[in-house]
Enzyme design. Sequence first.
Site, PDB file in Angstrom:
ATOM      1  N   SER A 152       0.833  -1.205   0.000  1.00  0.00           N
ATOM      2  CA  SER A 152       0.000   0.000   0.000  1.00  0.00           C
ATOM      3  C   SER A 152       0.862   1.247   0.000  1.00  0.00           C
ATOM      4  CB  SER A 152      -0.907   0.010   1.228  1.00  0.00           C
ATOM      5  OG  SER A 152      -1.783  -1.090   1.194  1.00  0.00           O
ATOM      6  N   CYS A 153       0.252   2.347  -0.393  1.00  0.00           N
ATOM      7  CA  CYS A 153       0.879   3.657  -0.412  1.00  0.00           C
ATOM      8  C   CYS A 153       1.493   3.941   0.953  1.00  0.00           C
ATOM      9  CB  CYS A 153      -0.173   4.697  -0.758  1.00  0.00           C
ATOM     10  SG  CYS A 153       0.469   6.367  -0.868  1.00  0.00           S
ATOM     11  N   PRO A 154       2.676   4.448   1.000  1.00  0.00           N
ATOM     12  CA  PRO A 154       3.534   4.958  -0.075  1.00  0.00           C
ATOM     13  C   PRO A 154       4.586   3.961  -0.553  1.00  0.00           C
ATOM     14  CG  PRO A 154       4.460   5.682   1.985  1.00  0.00           C
ATOM     15  CD  PRO A 154       3.207   4.861   2.322  1.00  0.00           C
TER      16      PRO A 154
ATOM     17  N   ASP B 173      -2.270  -1.390  -5.659  1.00  0.00           N
ATOM     18  CA  ASP B 173      -2.855  -0.258  -4.943  1.00  0.00           C
ATOM     19  C   ASP B 173      -3.376   0.760  -5.955  1.00  0.00           C
ATOM     20  OD1 ASP B 173      -3.493   1.968  -3.435  1.00  0.00           O
ATOM     21  OD2 ASP B 173      -1.576   2.055  -2.382  1.00  0.00           O
TER      22      ASP B 173
ATOM     23  N   ASP C 242       0.151   8.430  -7.697  1.00  0.00           N
ATOM     24  CA  ASP C 242       1.495   8.511  -7.118  1.00  0.00           C
ATOM     25  C   ASP C 242       2.589   8.505  -8.178  1.00  0.00           C
ATOM     26  OD1 ASP C 242       0.315   8.536  -4.626  1.00  0.00           O
ATOM     27  OD2 ASP C 242       0.723   6.415  -4.223  1.00  0.00           O
TER      28      ASP C 242
END
Length: 75
Positions: free
Chosen positions: A12-14, A39, A45
Amino acid sequence: MTDTVLDVRGLSCPLPVLRAKKKLDTLPPGATLTVIATDPGTVRDFESLCRQTGHLLLDSREEGETFTFRLQRAG
């Protein structure tokens, strides 16, 4: 042709964009990196990463729940 593939599925981010940036920093200028992610936030992003770093987002695609990005390291 892709020089390197980075599989960040399940992260998942980041983390996906951070790992991609770290990998791009190790590649020679002009080399390409294909990133495979799951994601949905990675779309935004990777666009931001390229704007901020000068790397090129050559293409991106979505297949089901998988996102694939092809990046080229800035020269």
